[in-house]
Scaffold this motif. Sequence first.
Motif, PDB file in Angstrom:
ATOM      1  N   GLY A  43       0.831  -1.192   0.000  1.00 21.95           N
ATOM      2  CA  GLY A  43       0.000   0.000   0.000  1.00 21.95           C
ATOM      3  C   GLY A  43       0.864   1.239   0.000  1.00 21.95           C
ATOM      4  N   ILE A  44       0.202   2.403  -0.016  1.00 21.47           N
ATOM      5  CA  ILE A  44       0.939   3.673  -0.008  1.00 21.47           C
ATOM      6  C   ILE A  44       0.687   4.467   1.265  1.00 21.47           C
ATOM      7  CG2 ILE A  44       1.098   3.837  -2.513  1.00 21.47           C
ATOM      8  CD1 ILE A  44      -1.225   5.901  -2.387  1.00 21.47           C
ATOM      9  N   GLY A  45      -0.176   3.952   2.145  1.00 23.27           N
ATOM     10  CA  GLY A  45      -0.446   4.623   3.405  1.00 23.27           C
ATOM     11  C   GLY A  45      -1.087   3.650   4.378  1.00 23.27           C
ATOM     12  N   LEU A  46      -0.887   3.905   5.667  1.00 24.65           N
ATOM     13  CA  LEU A  46      -1.477   3.067   6.708  1.00 24.65           C
ATOM     14  C   LEU A  46      -1.579   3.903   7.983  1.00 24.65           C
ATOM     15  CD1 LEU A  46      -2.456   0.093   7.140  1.00 24.65           C
ATOM     16  CD2 LEU A  46      -0.188  -0.374   8.083  1.00 24.65           C
ATOM     17  N   ALA A  47      -2.692   3.750   8.683  1.00 29.69           N
ATOM     18  CA  ALA A  47      -2.920   4.461   9.937  1.00 29.69           C
ATOM     19  C   ALA A  47      -2.966   3.465  11.089  1.00 29.69           C
ATOM     20  CB  ALA A  47      -4.229   5.243   9.856  1.00 29.69           C
ATOM     21  N   ALA A  48      -2.540   3.907  12.266  1.00 30.50           N
ATOM     22  CA  ALA A  48      -2.480   3.023  13.433  1.00 30.50           C
ATOM     23  C   ALA A  48      -3.800   2.309  13.725  1.00 30.50           C
ATOM     24  CB  ALA A  48      -1.995   3.801  14.658  1.00 30.50           C
ATOM     25  N   PRO A  49      -4.967   2.961  13.592  1.00 35.77           N
ATOM     26  CA  PRO A  49      -6.196   2.215  13.888  1.00 35.77           C
ATOM     27  C   PRO A  49      -6.426   1.025  12.950  1.00 35.77           C
ATOM     28  CG  PRO A  49      -6.704   4.396  12.994  1.00 35.77           C
ATOM     29  CD  PRO A  49      -5.237   4.360  13.309  1.00 35.77           C
ATOM     30  N   ARG A  56      -2.869   8.574  17.246  1.00 38.37           N
ATOM     31  CA  ARG A  56      -2.830   9.429  16.054  1.00 38.37           C
ATOM     32  C   ARG A  56      -1.449   9.293  15.396  1.00 38.37           C
ATOM     33  NH1 ARG A  56      -7.443  12.059  15.459  1.00 38.37           N
ATOM     34  NH2 ARG A  56      -6.672  13.522  13.902  1.00 38.37           N
ATOM     35  N   LEU A  57      -1.331   8.271  14.573  1.00 41.76           N
ATOM     36  CA  LEU A  57      -0.083   7.973  13.882  1.00 41.76           C
ATOM     37  C   LEU A  57      -0.426   7.431  12.499  1.00 41.76           C
ATOM     38  CD1 LEU A  57       2.937   7.218  13.475  1.00 41.76           C
ATOM     39  CD2 LEU A  57       2.482   5.143  14.791  1.00 41.76           C
ATOM     40  N   ILE A  58       0.216   8.008  11.472  1.00 39.35           N
ATOM     41  CA  ILE A  58       0.073   7.499  10.111  1.00 39.35           C
ATOM     42  C   ILE A  58       1.446   7.375   9.480  1.00 39.35           C
ATOM     43  CG2 ILE A  58      -2.241   8.486   9.805  1.00 39.35           C
ATOM     44  CD1 ILE A  58      -0.976  10.645   7.987  1.00 39.35           C
ATOM     45  N   VAL A  59       1.529   6.523   8.468  1.00 45.24           N
ATOM     46  CA  VAL A  59       2.729   6.413   7.641  1.00 45.24           C
ATOM     47  C   VAL A  59       2.280   6.432   6.187  1.00 45.24           C
ATOM     48  CG1 VAL A  59       4.019   5.113   9.391  1.00 45.24           C
ATOM     49  CG2 VAL A  59       2.748   3.866   7.631  1.00 45.24           C
ATOM     50  N   LEU A  60       3.137   6.951   5.310  1.00 48.51           N
ATOM     51  CA  LEU A  60       2.819   6.948   3.898  1.00 48.51           C
ATOM     52  C   LEU A  60       4.083   7.014   3.072  1.00 48.51           C
ATOM     53  CD1 LEU A  60       1.474  10.451   2.897  1.00 48.51           C
ATOM     54  CD2 LEU A  60       1.596   9.807   5.264  1.00 48.51           C
ATOM     55  N   ASP A  61       3.972   6.539   1.850  1.00 49.31           N
ATOM     56  CA  ASP A  61       5.034   6.615   0.861  1.00 49.31           C
ATOM     57  C   ASP A  61       4.378   6.474  -0.508  1.00 49.31           C
ATOM     58  OD1 ASP A  61       7.168   6.447  -0.838  1.00 49.31           O
ATOM     59  OD2 ASP A  61       8.265   4.959   0.342  1.00 49.31           O
ATOM     60  N   CYS A  62       4.241   7.600  -1.184  1.00 52.47           N
ATOM     61  CA  CYS A  62       3.536   7.615  -2.474  1.00 52.47           C
ATOM     62  C   CYS A  62       4.473   7.584  -3.663  1.00 52.47           C
ATOM     63  CB  CYS A  62       2.613   8.839  -2.545  1.00 52.47           C
ATOM     64  SG  CYS A  62       1.329   8.805  -1.294  1.00 52.47           S
ATOM     65  N   GLU A  63       5.752   7.276  -3.446  1.00 51.93           N
ATOM     66  CA  GLU A  63       6.686   7.118  -4.565  1.00 51.93           C
ATOM     67  C   GLU A  63       6.397   5.769  -5.204  1.00 51.93           C
ATOM     68  OE1 GLU A  63       8.880   9.352  -5.817  1.00 51.93           O
ATOM     69  OE2 GLU A  63       8.005  10.733  -4.369  1.00 51.93           O
ATOM     70  N   LYS A  64       5.881   5.790  -6.414  1.00 51.17           N
ATOM     71  CA  LYS A  64       5.411   4.545  -7.016  1.00 51.17           C
ATOM     72  C   LYS A  64       6.229   4.089  -8.217  1.00 51.17           C
ATOM     73  CE  LYS A  64       1.024   3.850  -7.293  1.00 51.17           C
ATOM     74  NZ  LYS A  64      -0.418   3.846  -7.444  1.00 51.17           N
ATOM     75  N   GLY A  65       7.130   4.908  -8.718  1.00 56.97           N
ATOM     76  CA  GLY A  65       7.893   4.513  -9.892  1.00 56.97           C
ATOM     77  C   GLY A  65       8.715   3.265  -9.641  1.00 56.97           C
ATOM     78  N   GLU A  66       8.946   2.491 -10.688  1.00 53.23           N
ATOM     79  CA  GLU A  66       9.658   1.218 -10.547  1.00 53.23           C
ATOM     80  C   GLU A  66      11.039   1.396  -9.933  1.00 53.23           C
ATOM     81  OE1 GLU A  66      11.237  -2.082 -13.600  1.00 53.23           O
ATOM     82  OE2 GLU A  66       9.115  -1.544 -13.844  1.00 53.23           O
ATOM     83  N   GLY A  93      -8.602   3.409  -2.720  1.00 53.68           N
ATOM     84  CA  GLY A  93      -8.781   2.093  -2.151  1.00 53.68           C
ATOM     85  C   GLY A  93      -8.262   2.146  -0.724  1.00 53.68           C
ATOM     86  N   CYS A  94      -8.342   1.038  -0.029  1.00 51.95           N
ATOM     87  CA  CYS A  94      -7.923   1.025   1.372  1.00 51.95           C
ATOM     88  C   CYS A  94      -7.526  -0.398   1.747  1.00 51.95           C
ATOM     89  CB  CYS A  94      -9.086   1.514   2.243  1.00 51.95           C
ATOM     90  SG  CYS A  94      -8.722   1.578   3.999  1.00 51.95           S
ATOM     91  N   LEU A  95      -6.439  -0.519   2.495  1.00 54.47           N
ATOM     92  CA  LEU A  95      -5.989  -1.844   2.920  1.00 54.47           C
ATOM     93  C   LEU A  95      -6.994  -2.508   3.858  1.00 54.47           C
ATOM     94  CD1 LEU A  95      -2.184  -1.125   3.423  1.00 54.47           C
ATOM     95  CD2 LEU A  95      -3.300  -2.282   1.506  1.00 54.47           C
ATOM     96  N   SER A  96      -7.866  -1.720   4.504  1.00 56.32           N
ATOM     97  CA  SER A  96      -8.912  -2.269   5.374  1.00 56.32           C
ATOM     98  C   SER A  96     -10.193  -2.589   4.609  1.00 56.32           C
ATOM     99  CB  SER A  96      -9.224  -1.297   6.518  1.00 56.32           C
ATOM    100  OG  SER A  96      -8.141  -1.233   7.416  1.00 56.32           O
ATOM    101  N   ILE A  97     -10.213  -2.237   3.320  1.00 55.60           N
ATOM    102  CA  ILE A  97     -11.356  -2.537   2.455  1.00 55.60           C
ATOM    103  C   ILE A  97     -10.779  -3.110   1.156  1.00 55.60           C
ATOM    104  CG2 ILE A  97     -13.470  -1.615   1.417  1.00 55.60           C
ATOM    105  CD1 ILE A  97     -13.279   0.742   3.363  1.00 55.60           C
ATOM    106  N   PRO A  98     -10.179  -4.314   1.237  1.00 54.47           N
ATOM    107  CA  PRO A  98      -9.414  -4.848   0.104  1.00 54.47           C
ATOM    108  C   PRO A  98     -10.239  -5.018  -1.174  1.00 54.47           C
ATOM    109  CG  PRO A  98      -9.610  -6.494   1.855  1.00 54.47           C
ATOM    110  CD  PRO A  98     -10.193  -5.223   2.379  1.00 54.47           C
TER     111      PRO A  98
END
Length: 172
Positions: A43-49, A56-66, A93-98
Amino acid sequence: MKRNILIHPDPRLKKLCEPVTDLSDPLRQLADDLLETMYKAPGIGLAAPQVGVLDRLIVLDCEKGENAAPKPLVMFNPHVVAVSDEQNTYEEGCLSIPDQFADVTRPAEVEVAWIDRDGNAQQQGFNGLWATCVQHEIDHLDGKLFIDYLGPLKRQMITRRMQKLKRELARA
């Protein structure tokens, strides 16, 4: 350590998360776990919940190039301080709603303030996919999912699919 991602509907995904008041080593480890879980999902983002932790913690990385180098961001207590009038629509989309996707319209640019993993205050502007992702993940901290932006019929249809998926996973 890779963590299990909660699947909607789960009541923890609808809860308001508590601000982080002390950047402890266990919280830094949680940030590392979130990154590992997000990358492996993938995925490109994920939140602690999404892993059952109501901080209140999130992580993300939207660099998608090969060949793009990873650009992970860890944000404690992130909040939007300004938004553009211009709007963008992305298929989210969402990792909690695959495997469920829908167009969501959000501000095209946002200014976000947060505390980094070293306890330093940060503020930065985001646009494009980064803006969409950071807003999506901050929504998780407020108990809001991307399907909450959809009409009731589409939202119910996706929720029923997730209930069916959870039943199938429970049997496996």
